[in-house]
Design an enzyme around this catalytic site. Structure first.
Site, PDB file in Angstrom:
ATOM      1  CE  LYS A  64      -3.568   2.748   0.763  1.00  0.00           C
ATOM      2  NZ  LYS A  64      -4.340   3.274  -0.348  1.00  0.00           N
ATOM      3  CE  LYS A  72      -1.853   7.797   6.521  1.00  0.00           C
ATOM      4  NZ  LYS A  72      -2.579   6.551   6.533  1.00  0.00           N
TER       5      LYS A  72
HETATM    6  P1  NAD Z   1     -10.940   9.455   8.521  1.00  0.00           P
HETATM    7  O1  NAD Z   1     -10.070  10.450   9.215  1.00  0.00           O
HETATM    8  O2  NAD Z   1     -12.061   9.927   7.673  1.00  0.00           O
HETATM    9  O3  NAD Z   1     -11.608   8.484   9.612  1.00  0.00           O
HETATM   10  C1  NAD Z   1     -10.923   7.934  10.678  1.00  0.00           C
HETATM   11  C2  NAD Z   1     -11.927   7.592  11.789  1.00  0.00           C
HETATM   12  O4  NAD Z   1     -11.171   7.052  12.881  1.00  0.00           O
HETATM   13  C3  NAD Z   1     -12.701   8.796  12.327  1.00  0.00           C
HETATM   14  O5  NAD Z   1     -14.074   8.490  12.424  1.00  0.00           O
HETATM   15  C4  NAD Z   1     -12.080   9.044  13.714  1.00  0.00           C
HETATM   16  O6  NAD Z   1     -13.015   9.550  14.651  1.00  0.00           O
HETATM   17  C5  NAD Z   1     -11.628   7.653  14.091  1.00  0.00           C
HETATM   18  N1  NAD Z   1     -10.507   7.659  15.036  1.00  0.00           N
HETATM   19  C6  NAD Z   1      -9.340   8.365  14.942  1.00  0.00           C
HETATM   20  N2  NAD Z   1      -8.544   8.079  15.986  1.00  0.00           N
HETATM   21  C7  NAD Z   1      -9.210   7.173  16.746  1.00  0.00           C
HETATM   22  C8  NAD Z   1      -8.903   6.504  17.954  1.00  0.00           C
HETATM   23  N3  NAD Z   1      -7.736   6.694  18.581  1.00  0.00           N
HETATM   24  N4  NAD Z   1      -9.825   5.659  18.456  1.00  0.00           N
HETATM   25  C9  NAD Z   1     -11.004   5.457  17.821  1.00  0.00           C
HETATM   26  N5  NAD Z   1     -11.360   6.054  16.669  1.00  0.00           N
HETATM   27  C10 NAD Z   1     -10.468   6.910  16.145  1.00  0.00           C
HETATM   28  O7  NAD Z   1      -9.965   8.501   7.719  1.00  0.00           O
HETATM   29  P2  NAD Z   1     -10.296   7.662   6.380  1.00  0.00           P
HETATM   30  O8  NAD Z   1     -10.212   8.562   5.196  1.00  0.00           O
HETATM   31  O9  NAD Z   1     -11.508   6.823   6.611  1.00  0.00           O
HETATM   32  O10 NAD Z   1      -8.999   6.730   6.317  1.00  0.00           O
HETATM   33  C11 NAD Z   1      -8.826   5.608   7.177  1.00  0.00           C
HETATM   34  C12 NAD Z   1      -7.593   4.838   6.705  1.00  0.00           C
HETATM   35  O11 NAD Z   1      -7.793   4.369   5.368  1.00  0.00           O
HETATM   36  C13 NAD Z   1      -6.310   5.688   6.670  1.00  0.00           C
HETATM   37  O12 NAD Z   1      -5.239   4.920   7.143  1.00  0.00           O
HETATM   38  C14 NAD Z   1      -6.160   6.060   5.200  1.00  0.00           C
HETATM   39  O13 NAD Z   1      -4.810   6.295   4.852  1.00  0.00           O
HETATM   40  C15 NAD Z   1      -6.743   4.838   4.518  1.00  0.00           C
HETATM   41  N6  NAD Z   1      -7.353   5.089   3.187  1.00  0.00           N
HETATM   42  C16 NAD Z   1      -8.104   6.207   2.955  1.00  0.00           C
HETATM   43  C17 NAD Z   1      -8.669   6.413   1.689  1.00  0.00           C
HETATM   44  C18 NAD Z   1      -9.498   7.635   1.376  1.00  0.00           C
HETATM   45  O14 NAD Z   1      -9.817   7.849   0.182  1.00  0.00           O
HETATM   46  N7  NAD Z   1      -9.893   8.450   2.348  1.00  0.00           N
HETATM   47  C19 NAD Z   1      -8.500   5.455   0.692  1.00  0.00           C
HETATM   48  C20 NAD Z   1      -7.764   4.294   0.973  1.00  0.00           C
HETATM   49  C21 NAD Z   1      -7.199   4.117   2.233  1.00  0.00           C
END
Ligand code: NAD
Length: 301
Positions: A170, A244
């Protein structure tokens, strides 16, 4: 199979909703009350802590934004490893450095907890309709046992190799995306200065050797935003998350003694965009911001 799902943000919300709609029993946890509340109408059960969630789940999935959040949720005092019993599988789907799933697998092995790392590619729409690309690391036998579940979330599921190799794959993928995105941004501004229209550049380059995901997915988004007059892009792949992932790539590359000059340079451009307050914008915003993203502007940011 009882699923526990932790992290219900841009990606996790759609993934958990998709599992519920496919008949899985899903318990959820997120530190944001709004995030968990939004899944109640779809039949999700709530847990008070990751530990409590793990106590009642056969499989625990994490989808968290950062390494720090992943470590807190997995290894913390009220974390998954404290609550999980022998036979539980932890699937870390967050994009984190491969050392994290390796460490979780080592700790889990002591008490019979199996671990897979299974980060994803694809945005919110693919999260909701179960068509993500999923890259998995971990024991083949555990992978096979979880395959039906993984196929509910993604239509392209790859077993890459041992634990940590999904996370490694990834990071390699996102290094390419991060660099391609700024390449497209610079090329579009050169095109404009040469009198070419963005729409024409998009149409011709996507049928030529300049074609890339950054071009195909992000240029129409930038053109649409420009024509709609909106100041913010719709939620997508934020600059903060791309930064990140490039930082993880640099850190690993440098510790492996590699030349990471290009990634380091591109990382500093994303850093500049963050300093300009664009961290939550989709990476397609790099196109609009490009004229201001010269590293010569660092002092002004
Ligand atoms: P986001 O910031 O939208 O959501 C993260 C969620 O985690 C939030 O609801 C937050 O409240 C919760 N959270 C954060 N810290 C926490 C903790 N300590 N305990 C409990 N809950 C907690 O992030 P996202 O865009 O959904 O991305 C999630 C992961 O997927 C990341 O690692 C990102 O790199 C990866 N990703 C994102 C995308 C994208 O298009 N956004 C695509 C592929 C992969």
């Amino acid at each position: 199979m009882k699923i526990g799902f932790i992290g219900l943000g841009v990606m996790g919300h759609g993934m958990a909703k998709n599992l519920l709609q496919n008949g899985f029993h899903v318990t959820v946890y997120d530190r944001s009350k709004d995030a968990v509340g939004s899944l109640l109408p779809f039949g999700a059960q709530l847990a008070a802590t990751p530990r409590q969630l793990a106590e009642i789940s056969d499989v625990v999935i994490t989808m968290l934004p950062t390494a720090a959040a992943e470590e807190e949720v997995v290894f913390g005092e009220h974390g998954v490893l404290v609550g999980a019993s022998p036979g539980t599988v932890l699937i870390e789907m967050s994009t984190v450095p491969p050392q994290i799933p390796r460490r979780a697998a080592e700790s889990g092995a002591v008490c019979g907890i199996e671990v897979l790392d299974a980060p994803v590619s694809g945005g919110t729409a693919r999260a909701e309709n179960g068509t993500l690309t999923i890259m998995v690391g971990g024991a083949e036998e555990t992978f096979r046992r979880c395959l039906a579940l993984l196929h509910t979330m993604g239509d392209k599921v790859y077993h890459v190799g041992e634990i940590g190799s999904g996370a490694s794959m990834k990071i390699v993928n996102n290094l390419m995306l991060g660099i391609n995105m700024v390449g497209v941004a610079e090329a579009l501004h050169l095109a404009k200065s040469l009198g070419l229209k963005p729409q024409a550049v998009f149409e011709i380059a996507q049928m030529s050797s300049g074609e890339s995901y950054a071009l195909k997915a992000k240029v129409p988004r930038a053109i649409q935003k420009h024509h709609s007059g909106k100041t913010k892009t719709e939620p997508g792949s934020p600059i903060d998350l791309q930064h990140k992932d490039l930082a993880i790539a640099c850190q690993i590359g440098h510790s492996n003694g590699l030349n990471m000059d290009l990634t380091s340079f591109v990382l500093s451009i994303y850093e500049l965009a963050q300093k300009m307050g664009a961290g939550r914008e989709d990476i397609s915003a790099m196109i609009e911001l490009w004229p201001q993203l010269s590293l010569g502007n660092t002092a002004k940011a």
